[in-house]
Design an enzyme around this catalytic site. Structure first.
Site, PDB file in Angstrom:
ATOM      1  N   PHE A 145       0.860  -1.185   0.000  1.00  0.00           N
ATOM      2  CA  PHE A 145       0.000   0.000   0.000  1.00  0.00           C
ATOM      3  C   PHE A 145       0.893   1.230   0.000  1.00  0.00           C
ATOM      4  CE2 PHE A 145      -4.547   0.887   0.911  1.00  0.00           C
ATOM      5  CZ  PHE A 145      -5.084  -0.322   0.511  1.00  0.00           C
TER       6      PHE A 145
ATOM      7  N   GLN B 238      -7.578  14.638   3.813  1.00  0.00           N
ATOM      8  CA  GLN B 238      -6.911  13.884   2.749  1.00  0.00           C
ATOM      9  C   GLN B 238      -7.777  13.706   1.503  1.00  0.00           C
ATOM     10  OE1 GLN B 238      -6.161   9.393   3.117  1.00  0.00           O
ATOM     11  NE2 GLN B 238      -4.118  10.265   3.172  1.00  0.00           N
TER      12      GLN B 238
ATOM     13  N   HIS C 144      -7.968  11.330  -1.689  1.00  0.00           N
ATOM     14  CA  HIS C 144      -7.464  10.040  -2.181  1.00  0.00           C
ATOM     15  C   HIS C 144      -7.325  10.160  -3.690  1.00  0.00           C
ATOM     16  CE1 HIS C 144      -7.236   5.797  -3.120  1.00  0.00           C
ATOM     17  NE2 HIS C 144      -7.262   5.476  -1.841  1.00  0.00           N
TER      18      HIS C 144
ATOM     19  N   LEU D 171     -14.772   5.316  -4.180  1.00  0.00           N
ATOM     20  CA  LEU D 171     -13.360   4.964  -4.060  1.00  0.00           C
ATOM     21  C   LEU D 171     -12.963   3.735  -4.855  1.00  0.00           C
ATOM     22  CD1 LEU D 171     -10.953   6.052  -2.313  1.00  0.00           C
ATOM     23  CD2 LEU D 171     -11.231   3.939  -1.039  1.00  0.00           C
TER      24      LEU D 171
ATOM     25  N   GLU E 263      -6.595   1.791  -3.010  1.00  0.00           N
ATOM     26  CA  GLU E 263      -5.169   1.813  -3.305  1.00  0.00           C
ATOM     27  C   GLU E 263      -4.654   0.386  -3.527  1.00  0.00           C
ATOM     28  OE1 GLU E 263      -3.263   4.930  -0.915  1.00  0.00           O
ATOM     29  OE2 GLU E 263      -1.879   3.356  -0.307  1.00  0.00           O
TER      30      GLU E 263
ATOM     31  N   ARG F 141      -0.550   9.276  -0.317  1.00  0.00           N
ATOM     32  CA  ARG F 141      -1.698   9.808  -1.067  1.00  0.00           C
ATOM     33  C   ARG F 141      -1.592  11.283  -1.397  1.00  0.00           C
ATOM     34  NH1 ARG F 141      -6.234   6.390   2.289  1.00  0.00           N
ATOM     35  NH2 ARG F 141      -5.642   4.448   1.288  1.00  0.00           N
TER      36      ARG F 141
ATOM     37  N   HIS G  27     -11.507  12.318   1.062  1.00  0.00           N
ATOM     38  CA  HIS G  27     -11.519  10.968   1.610  1.00  0.00           C
ATOM     39  C   HIS G  27     -11.445  10.859   3.118  1.00  0.00           C
ATOM     40  CE1 HIS G  27     -11.021   6.678   1.498  1.00  0.00           C
ATOM     41  NE2 HIS G  27      -9.839   6.726   2.063  1.00  0.00           N
TER      42      HIS G  27
ATOM     43  N   ARG H 141      -2.578  10.748   6.313  1.00  0.00           N
ATOM     44  CA  ARG H 141      -2.677   9.360   6.784  1.00  0.00           C
ATOM     45  C   ARG H 141      -2.191   8.389   5.719  1.00  0.00           C
ATOM     46  NH1 ARG H 141      -6.333   5.154   6.030  1.00  0.00           N
ATOM     47  NH2 ARG H 141      -8.014   6.388   5.107  1.00  0.00           N
TER      48      ARG H 141
HETATM   49  C1  LIG Z   1     -14.661   4.180   0.709  1.00  0.00           C
HETATM   50  C2  LIG Z   1     -13.664   4.119   1.832  1.00  0.00           C
HETATM   51  C3  LIG Z   1     -12.682   3.132   1.834  1.00  0.00           C
HETATM   52  C4  LIG Z   1     -11.753   3.068   2.885  1.00  0.00           C
HETATM   53  N1  LIG Z   1     -10.794   2.086   2.873  1.00  0.00           N
HETATM   54  C5  LIG Z   1      -9.934   1.985   3.913  1.00  0.00           C
HETATM   55  C6  LIG Z   1      -8.977   0.934   3.991  1.00  0.00           C
HETATM   56  O1  LIG Z   1      -8.911   0.062   3.129  1.00  0.00           O
HETATM   57  N2  LIG Z   1      -8.136   0.900   5.041  1.00  0.00           N
HETATM   58  C7  LIG Z   1      -8.176   1.837   6.029  1.00  0.00           C
HETATM   59  O2  LIG Z   1      -7.388   1.751   6.975  1.00  0.00           O
HETATM   60  N3  LIG Z   1      -9.084   2.840   6.003  1.00  0.00           N
HETATM   61  C8  LIG Z   1      -9.962   2.926   4.979  1.00  0.00           C
HETATM   62  N4  LIG Z   1     -10.887   3.945   4.953  1.00  0.00           N
HETATM   63  C9  LIG Z   1     -11.008   4.817   6.131  1.00  0.00           C
HETATM   64  C10 LIG Z   1     -11.751   4.084   7.228  1.00  0.00           C
HETATM   65  O3  LIG Z   1     -12.630   3.140   6.680  1.00  0.00           O
HETATM   66  C11 LIG Z   1     -12.563   5.034   8.097  1.00  0.00           C
HETATM   67  O4  LIG Z   1     -11.738   6.073   8.532  1.00  0.00           O
HETATM   68  C12 LIG Z   1     -13.083   4.297   9.313  1.00  0.00           C
HETATM   69  O5  LIG Z   1     -13.805   3.159   8.932  1.00  0.00           O
HETATM   70  C13 LIG Z   1     -13.941   5.173  10.203  1.00  0.00           C
HETATM   71  O6  LIG Z   1     -14.425   4.364  11.244  1.00  0.00           O
HETATM   72  P1  LIG Z   1     -15.157   4.984  12.497  1.00  0.00           P
HETATM   73  O7  LIG Z   1     -15.458   3.841  13.404  1.00  0.00           O
HETATM   74  O8  LIG Z   1     -14.368   6.111  13.022  1.00  0.00           O
HETATM   75  O9  LIG Z   1     -16.481   5.598  11.875  1.00  0.00           O
HETATM   76  P2  LIG Z   1     -17.677   4.928  11.031  1.00  0.00           P
HETATM   77  O10 LIG Z   1     -17.407   3.546  10.625  1.00  0.00           O
HETATM   78  O11 LIG Z   1     -18.060   5.873   9.981  1.00  0.00           O
HETATM   79  O12 LIG Z   1     -18.825   4.914  12.073  1.00  0.00           O
HETATM   80  C14 LIG Z   1     -19.417   6.122  12.537  1.00  0.00           C
HETATM   81  C15 LIG Z   1     -20.584   5.741  13.380  1.00  0.00           C
HETATM   82  O13 LIG Z   1     -21.055   6.882  14.063  1.00  0.00           O
HETATM   83  C16 LIG Z   1     -22.433   6.927  14.001  1.00  0.00           C
HETATM   84  N5  LIG Z   1     -22.844   8.335  14.130  1.00  0.00           N
HETATM   85  C17 LIG Z   1     -22.347   9.410  13.488  1.00  0.00           C
HETATM   86  N6  LIG Z   1     -22.962  10.520  13.901  1.00  0.00           N
HETATM   87  C18 LIG Z   1     -23.847  10.146  14.841  1.00  0.00           C
HETATM   88  C19 LIG Z   1     -24.793  10.830  15.634  1.00  0.00           C
HETATM   89  N7  LIG Z   1     -24.972  12.148  15.556  1.00  0.00           N
HETATM   90  N8  LIG Z   1     -25.560  10.113  16.479  1.00  0.00           N
HETATM   91  C20 LIG Z   1     -25.441   8.763  16.561  1.00  0.00           C
HETATM   92  N9  LIG Z   1     -24.561   8.081  15.832  1.00  0.00           N
HETATM   93  C21 LIG Z   1     -23.778   8.758  14.985  1.00  0.00           C
HETATM   94  C22 LIG Z   1     -22.812   6.280  12.697  1.00  0.00           C
HETATM   95  O14 LIG Z   1     -24.113   5.749  12.764  1.00  0.00           O
HETATM   96  C23 LIG Z   1     -21.763   5.173  12.608  1.00  0.00           C
HETATM   97  O15 LIG Z   1     -22.217   4.024  13.275  1.00  0.00           O
HETATM   98  C24 LIG Z   1     -11.816   4.016   3.923  1.00  0.00           C
HETATM   99  C25 LIG Z   1     -12.797   4.990   3.922  1.00  0.00           C
HETATM  100  C26 LIG Z   1     -13.699   5.055   2.879  1.00  0.00           C
HETATM  101  C27 LIG Z   1     -14.719   6.165   2.896  1.00  0.00           C
END
Ligand SMILES: Cc1cc2nc3c(=O)[nH]c(=O)nc-3n(C[C@H](O)[C@H](O)[C@H](O)COP(=O)(O)OP(=O)(O)OC[C@H]3O[C@@H](n4cnc5c(N)ncnc54)[C@H](O)[C@@H]3O)c2cc1C
Length: 596
Positions: free
Chosen positions: A116, A236, A238, A248, A251, A282, A369, A411
Site C-alpha cells: 500500500f 486527505q 485520495h 473509491l 489503493e 496519497r 476521503h 494518513r
Molecule cells: C470508501 C472508503 C474506503 C476506505 N478504505 C480503507 C482501507 O482500506 N483501510 C483503512 O485503513 N481505512 C480505509 N478507509 C477509512 C476508514 O474506513 C474510516 O476512517 C473508518 O472506517 C472510520 O471508522 P469509524 O469507526 O471512526 O467511523 P464509522 O465507521 O463511519 O462509524 C461512525 C458511526 O457513528 C455513528 N454516528 C455518526 N454521527 C452520529 C450521531 N450524531 N448520532 C449517533 N450516531 C452517529 C454512525 O451511525 C456510525 O455508526 C476508507 C474509507 C472510505 C470512505
C-alpha cells in the site's frame, strides 16, 4: 422524555465504536447509540486492508511501520502514539483473526498481505506487503465480526438514534441527548463515561468517497460544547475516486500492480516519486495528478487519469520494476487473480462506469476521503482539551472523529482501520475503568434543552432557504478553494461564502413537520454541522502559512518546521474562532525532507 442509565455510552457503531463497546462491555454496562444500523457504518466501505507488520510474505517490522507512518504524516504525527499503534498492530490483527474475521490467505494458510502507498522496506525504500486484507471487503468483514462479538457480549444497541448534544456536568462527561429517528422523541442517556466514535466529515466537499452520514456530528457537538478540535486544516484527498462520482477505487489496485497514466500514456508517477512510483503516499499522488491536470495532461484535457490494472499492463510494468513473488519468481498476474483479489472494485466499475477493469482502464480523479483532524485525545482515547493535554474526565474519542494524532498531516492507507481497532480498544478499556471509580454526575432538569433548542430553531424558522442549495454551494466552494491546492485568496473567498451560507442556514425551510423519520429536519441539522466545520477548517488552513502533507499552499509551497512544527487547536465561541497550538511529540525521528 425517557432517561436511560449506563456505565458507558458509546456513540457510533463503526469499527472504533464497536471495538470500544466490546472492551467496555467486558466489565461495565455498555450501550451503543448509532444513527445508522451498525453494519451500515462507513467502516463497512473500507476496501483495501488493515496495516500490521506481520512479515508473513517478506521481512517487515513494527519499527519500519512506525517510521513510514511518521514520514507519511509529514512529521506532524505524535511519535509516541504512532509507536504505540504500530507495536499493537500485530496482536490487534491476530485478535480479529481469532474473532473469526475471514482474512484472505497465502497458499500456506497465513494471513495474506499486499503493498500500500507509503509502506516501505526501510532499507531498500521499496514497497513492502503490510496490508492485511479480506479481498477488497476488509472493512465490511471487520464490522460484521465486531458486531457479532458485541451481540455475544450483550452490548445494548440503540439503532437509528441521532445524538444531538453532549452533557458535561461539573467538568465531566455525563451523557448525551439523542433523537429517536422513528418517533422524533428525545432521549437522555445518562452515563459515567461517554465515547465518541462518530466518523468524519468528508461530505463538505463536492467529490467524495465518503458516506452520506459523514456530516461531522461528533466533532461539531463537541465544538458547540466548548471543546477544541485539533489539526482541522488537514483533510486527505485520495488519488483514485471514480471520475465525477468520487466512489473509491482502493489503493489496493495499485498494490496489486495497477498503474496511473496521463493523456500521453506516460506513467507520470515515475517523475514525482522515482522509488515507489504509483505507491507514494496519497498527498503526493493527488498533488502529482493535479499538477498533470494543470499542465494539460489529464485524459483528453479533462480532470481525470487512467488507472490501469489490465493483466498485460500490470505484468509489463512489474517486469520493468523487477517485482517478484515472495518465492522469488517473477510477478505475473492473470485476469482471474485480479478479479478474485478485487471483486467489489470490478463490480463498481462495471455497474457505475460500464468498464471492465481487466480489459479496460478506469477513469479516476482525486476524491475527498479522510479527516485527519478531530477531537484531540491522548493514546488511551482520553479527550484532552488544551495545550497541556489536560484530560476531560469521562470523555473519550476514537476512530476518524478523533485526532490522537497518529496521522498528522497525511494518513497512510490501512492505518485508519488499524487506528479504529487499537484506539477503539483503549478508549473502551479506559471508559470502563473510569466508570468503576466514578459516581453518576447529577443531571440538571433542563438537560435536553440545548438539543431541543437546536431542532426547534430549524423547525420553526420562517425562511425559504433549501438544504440542497446551501449544501451544493458549500461543497463547490470548498472543493475549488480548500481542496488539494490552496491559496490565501481562494480560501478567503471560500470563508466569505461559508459564512454567508451559515447565515442563510438560519433561515432554512423545513417542509416536513412530521415525527416519523423526519430526514428533512435531520439533513438540515447535519448541514449546520458541516458548515460549522467548513468554516473552522478554512480558518485553520488560512492560518497555517506552509505546505505540509495534505495541506498544500501555492503561496507557501515549502514545509516550515521552524514556525509550524506544531498542532493547531481551534475553539468556537459565540461564533468566533480562537486558535492555539500544541507541540508535536517527537521521540526517535527528527524531521527530514520526504523523498519517495
Ligand atoms: C470508501 C472508503 C474506503 C476506505 N478504505 C480503507 C482501507 O482500506 N483501510 C483503512 O485503513 N481505512 C480505509 N478507509 C477509512 C476508514 O474506513 C474510516 O476512517 C473508518 O472506517 C472510520 O471508522 P469509524 O469507526 O471512526 O467511523 P464509522 O465507521 O463511519 O462509524 C461512525 C458511526 O457513528 C455513528 N454516528 C455518526 N454521527 C452520529 C450521531 N450524531 N448520532 C449517533 N450516531 C452517529 C454512525 O451511525 C456510525 O455508526 C476508507 C474509507 C472510505 C470512505
Amino acid at each position: 422524555m425517557q432517561t436511560h442509565i449506563f456505565d458507558v455510552i458509546v456513540v457510533g457503531a463503526g469499527g472504533a465504536g464497536l471495538m470500544a463497546a466490546l472492551y467496555a462491555s467486558k466489565t461495565a454496562s455498555t450501550a451503543v447509540i448509532s444513527k445508522l444500523y451498525p453494519t451500515r457504518s462507513h467502516t463497512g466501505a473500507a476496501q483495501g486492508g488493515v496495516g500490521a507488520a506481520l512479515g508473513n510474505l517478506e521481512e517487515d517490522y513494527p519499527e519500519w511501520h512506525t517510521f513510514d507512518t511518521v514520514k507519511g504524516s509529514d512529521y506532524l504525527g505524535d511519535q509516541d502514539a504512532i509507536e504505540f499503534m504500530c507495536q499493537e498492530a500485530v496482536d490487534a490483527v491476530y485478535e480479529l483473526e481469532h474473532y473469526g474475521l475471514p482474512f484472505s490467505r497465502t497458499p500456506e494458510g497465513k494471513i495474506d498481505q499486499r503493498p500500500f502507498g507509503g509502506h516501505t522496506n526501510n532499507v531498500t525504500g521499496k514497497p513492502v506487503r503490510r496490508a492485511c486484507f479480506a479481498a477488497d471487503r476488509t472493512g465490511h468483514m471487520i464490522l460484521q465480526t465486531l458486531y457479532q462479538q458485541c451481540i455475544k457480549n450483550h452490548v445494548n444497541f440503540y439503532d437509528e438514534f441521532q445524538v444531538i448534544d453532549l452533557l458535561i456536568v461539573n467538568g465531566a462527561a455525563a451523557g448525551v441527548v439523542a433523537l429517536e429517528l422513528s418517533t422524533s422523541e428525545l432521549h437522555v442517556f445518562h452515563a459515567k463515561s461517554v465515547v465518541f466514535a462518530t466518523g468524519g466529515h468528508g461530505r463538505i466537499w463536492e467529490v467524495t468517497s465518503n458516506a452520506y452520514a459523514y456530516s461531522g456530528d461528533g466533532a461539531s457537538v463537541a465544538l458547540r460544547r466548548g471543546l477544541p478540535l485539533e489539526d482541522m486544516e488537514f483533510f486527505q484527498f485520495h488519488p483514485t475516486g471514480i471520475y465525477k462520482l468520487g466512489i473509491l477505487i482502493t489503493e489496493g489496485v495499485r498494490g496489486e500492480g495497477g498503474i496511473l497514466f496521463n493523456d500521453k500514456g506516460e506513467r507520470f508517477m515515475e517523475k514525482y516519486a522515482p522509488k515507489v512510483k504509483d505507491l507514494a503516499s496519497r498527498d503526493v499522488v493527488s498533488r502529482a495528478m493535479y499538477t498533470e491536470m494543470r499542465e494539460g495532461r489529464g485524459i483528453g484535457g479533462k480532470n481525470f487519469f487512467y488507472l490501469d490494472v489490465r493483466p498485460e499492463v500490470v505484468n509489463r510494468y512489474a517486469a520493468l520494476d523487477g517485482r517478484k513473488r515472495p518465492d522469488g519468481s517473477p510477478y505475473i498476474v492473470t485476469a482471474d487473480e485480479i478479479i478474485s483479489k478485487l471483486p467489489d472494485i470490478a463490480d463498481f466499475c462495471r455497474v457505475y462506469l460500464g468498464v471492465d477493469p481487466v480489459t479496460q482502464p478506469m477513469p479516476v480523479q482525486p476524491t475527498a476521503h479522510y479527516t485527519m483532524g478531530g477531537i484531540p485525545t491522548n493514546k488511551y482515547g482520553e479527550v484532552v482539551i488544551d495545550d497541556q493535554n489536560t484530560v476531560l474526565p469521562g470523555f473519550y474519542a476514537a476512530g476518524e472523529v478523533a485526532c490522537v494524532s497518529v496521522h498528522g498531516a497525511n494518513r497512510l492507507g490501512t492505518n485508519s482501520l488499524l487506528d479504529l481497532i487499537t484506539f477503539g480498544k483503549h478508549a473502551g478499556l479506559r471508559a470502563a475503568e473510569f466508570s468503576r471509580g466514578a459516581t453518576l454526575q447529577p443531571l440538571p432538569k433542563d438537560a435536553a434543552d440545548f438539543a431541543l433548542a437546536q431542532l426547534n430553531q430549524l423547525k420553526n424558522s420562517a425562511g425559504s432557504e433549501r438544504v440542497a442549495d446551501i449544501s451544493r454551494e458549500m461543497k463547490s466552494v470548498m472543493f475549488d478553494h480548500v481542496g488539494i491546492f490552496r491559496t490565501a485568496d481562494g480560501m478567503k473567498t471560500a470563508l466569505e461564502k461559508v459564512r454567508e451560507l451559515r447565515q442563510r442556514h438560519q433561515h432554512i425551510k423545513i417542509t416536513d413537520q412530521g415525527k416519523v423519520f423526519n430526514t428533512d429536519l435531520i439533513n438540515a441539522w447535519e448541514l449546520g454541522n458541516l458548515l460549522q466545520l467548513a468554516e473552522l477548517i478554512t480558518v485553520c488552513a488560512i492560518n497555517r502559512t506552509e505546505s505540509r502533507g495534505a495541506h498544500a499552499r501555492d503561496d507557501y509551497p515549502k514545509r516550515d518546521d521552524a514556525n509550524w512544527m506544531k498542532h493547531t487547536l481551534a475553539w468556537e465561541k459565540d461564533g468566533n474562532i480562537r486558535l492555539g497550538y500544541k507541540p508535536v511529540a517527537i521521540t526517535k525521528y527528527q524531521p527530514k525532507e520526504r523523498v519517495y
